[in-house]
Enzyme design. Sequence first.
Site, PDB file in Angstrom:
ATOM      1  N   ASN A  54       0.336 -13.548 -10.352  1.00  0.00           N
ATOM      2  CA  ASN A  54      -0.348 -14.600  -9.618  1.00  0.00           C
ATOM      3  C   ASN A  54      -1.488 -13.941  -8.857  1.00  0.00           C
ATOM      4  O   ASN A  54      -1.244 -13.096  -7.983  1.00  0.00           O
ATOM      5  CB  ASN A  54       0.589 -15.311  -8.643  1.00  0.00           C
ATOM      6  CG  ASN A  54       1.686 -16.070  -9.347  1.00  0.00           C
ATOM      7  OD1 ASN A  54       1.477 -16.611 -10.426  1.00  0.00           O
ATOM      8  ND2 ASN A  54       2.857 -16.121  -8.754  1.00  0.00           N
TER       9      ASN A  54
ATOM     10  N   LYS B  80      -8.720 -27.566 -10.251  1.00  0.00           N
ATOM     11  CA  LYS B  80      -8.024 -28.679 -10.897  1.00  0.00           C
ATOM     12  C   LYS B  80      -6.628 -28.796 -10.297  1.00  0.00           C
ATOM     13  O   LYS B  80      -5.958 -27.793 -10.059  1.00  0.00           O
ATOM     14  CB  LYS B  80      -7.907 -28.438 -12.405  1.00  0.00           C
ATOM     15  CG  LYS B  80      -7.078 -29.498 -13.134  1.00  0.00           C
ATOM     16  CD  LYS B  80      -6.981 -29.205 -14.615  1.00  0.00           C
ATOM     17  CE  LYS B  80      -6.035 -30.183 -15.313  1.00  0.00           C
ATOM     18  NZ  LYS B  80      -6.525 -31.574 -15.257  1.00  0.00           N
TER      19      LYS B  80
ATOM     20  N   HIS C  57      -1.251  -6.443  -8.128  1.00  0.00           N
ATOM     21  CA  HIS C  57       0.159  -6.296  -8.478  1.00  0.00           C
ATOM     22  C   HIS C  57       0.617  -7.473  -9.340  1.00  0.00           C
ATOM     23  O   HIS C  57      -0.072  -8.492  -9.443  1.00  0.00           O
ATOM     24  CB  HIS C  57       1.030  -6.232  -7.220  1.00  0.00           C
ATOM     25  CG  HIS C  57       1.116  -7.540  -6.472  1.00  0.00           C
ATOM     26  ND1 HIS C  57       0.079  -8.045  -5.704  1.00  0.00           N
ATOM     27  CD2 HIS C  57       2.125  -8.454  -6.376  1.00  0.00           C
ATOM     28  CE1 HIS C  57       0.438  -9.193  -5.158  1.00  0.00           C
ATOM     29  NE2 HIS C  57       1.679  -9.475  -5.566  1.00  0.00           N
TER      30      HIS C  57
ATOM     31  N   CYS D 269       0.822  -1.207   0.000  1.00  0.00           N
ATOM     32  CA  CYS D 269       0.000   0.000   0.000  1.00  0.00           C
ATOM     33  C   CYS D 269       0.863   1.266   0.000  1.00  0.00           C
ATOM     34  O   CYS D 269       1.999   1.261   0.498  1.00  0.00           O
ATOM     35  CB  CYS D 269      -0.908   0.018   1.226  1.00  0.00           C
ATOM     36  SG  CYS D 269      -2.358  -1.049   1.078  1.00  0.00           S
TER      37      CYS D 269
ATOM     38  N   ASN E 236      12.114  -6.375  -5.532  1.00  0.00           N
ATOM     39  CA  ASN E 236      11.571  -7.387  -4.625  1.00  0.00           C
ATOM     40  C   ASN E 236      12.468  -7.485  -3.389  1.00  0.00           C
ATOM     41  O   ASN E 236      13.692  -7.568  -3.499  1.00  0.00           O
ATOM     42  CB  ASN E 236      11.493  -8.732  -5.340  1.00  0.00           C
ATOM     43  CG  ASN E 236      10.637  -9.739  -4.606  1.00  0.00           C
ATOM     44  OD1 ASN E 236      10.787  -9.942  -3.407  1.00  0.00           O
ATOM     45  ND2 ASN E 236       9.723 -10.372  -5.325  1.00  0.00           N
TER      46      ASN E 236
ATOM     47  N   GLN F 154       4.604  -9.302 -10.957  1.00  0.00           N
ATOM     48  CA  GLN F 154       6.053  -9.366 -10.745  1.00  0.00           C
ATOM     49  C   GLN F 154       6.773  -9.358 -12.085  1.00  0.00           C
ATOM     50  O   GLN F 154       6.208  -9.726 -13.119  1.00  0.00           O
ATOM     51  CB  GLN F 154       6.423 -10.627  -9.962  1.00  0.00           C
ATOM     52  CG  GLN F 154       5.827 -10.680  -8.573  1.00  0.00           C
ATOM     53  CD  GLN F 154       6.375 -11.847  -7.770  1.00  0.00           C
ATOM     54  OE1 GLN F 154       7.594 -12.017  -7.605  1.00  0.00           O
ATOM     55  NE2 GLN F 154       5.477 -12.684  -7.263  1.00  0.00           N
TER      56      GLN F 154
END
Length: 360
Positions: free
Chosen positions: A153, A314, A166, A54, A76, A168
């Site tokens: 993701n 799945k 977000h 944030c 990162n 990456q």
Amino acid sequence: MDFNPKEHQHIRFNPLRGDWVLVSPHRMKRPWKGQIEKPVAENVPRHDPNNPLCPGATRAKGEVNPDYTSTFMFENDFPALLPEGAPSPPEDTHPLLQARSAVGTCQVMCFHPWSDVTLPLMSQEEVVKVIKKWSEVINDLGAKYDWVQIFENKGAVMGCSNPHPHCQVWASNFMPNEPRIKDIHQRKYLQEHGRVLLVDYVNLELERKERIVVDSPSWLVVVPYWATWPYETMLIPKRHILRLTDLTQQETGDLADVMKKLLTKYDNLFETSFPYSMGWHGAPTGTKLSEDHSHWQLHAMYYPPLLRSATVKKFMVGYEMLAQAQRDLTAEQAAATLRDLPDIHYKKRERAGIAPSPSS
């Protein structure tokens, strides 16, 4: 008995990877007694000062985020790749014990300052800013690194514990396995047929009209003929384009519209914030920029795990891990389901008092 792809088992070839997927549509009739995922909680606060993504929040190593109002990128805090400092592994004379240097950088890109929005709920202008930032990243990191992987993701079921919107970016001095395999097969197709594989595929899908989910002036979204995940899609430009940096202003705006439509349909399928892993593949960069990559075509892949409902996913286990990929729902059935879903997000329909979609 005549073959019916909606009823009878068969295998389909994936020309991008040179492998096959087993399709077993008759298994859709079986009752589900497997794992049930917990429904996704959607009461996400707009701003949480303890959320490291944030604006104004303090991250793990003490860095404080600026009060950003659009996209925001940072290194990162726990990267898988470092740009320097790691020694190269020594050469081993045995062919079974080979290692190479791995150098790179890992960055995080926030799409929006609010934690309670996702791409389909952002405005078209906001999504355009995301795409333009992706292009800048490819241009900047691609000047140094041979591969720049943009990926998102989304959802806890995909291993993403932070709901803030977000993605990456991992850039490396080597070609990772997936794009390396695609590079080989796209090059081979051009050599054998004199045409670009995914440009051919776009034209074929436009002709057949069996697996199209979203069709726009510049882009096509399909459930690939060789799809592995139940509602997997591929987003492909209609023009031959090597990288995100090659998009025109019109194609960028059109892409934003298409992404919003696709992701809205995903969310509308089970009326939940649809989880997925997605990413972009385009021509290599870095030391390979001067090489001929006319066999490449830019494309994005979306791999969502949900199959029967918002709580049934799945799993890629057993046969899929030890033999080959397998799916039950056919690509054509999945495409028809997604295509017929509304373009208005279910949350906006709820606020407007519109009845839910029949498939939810």
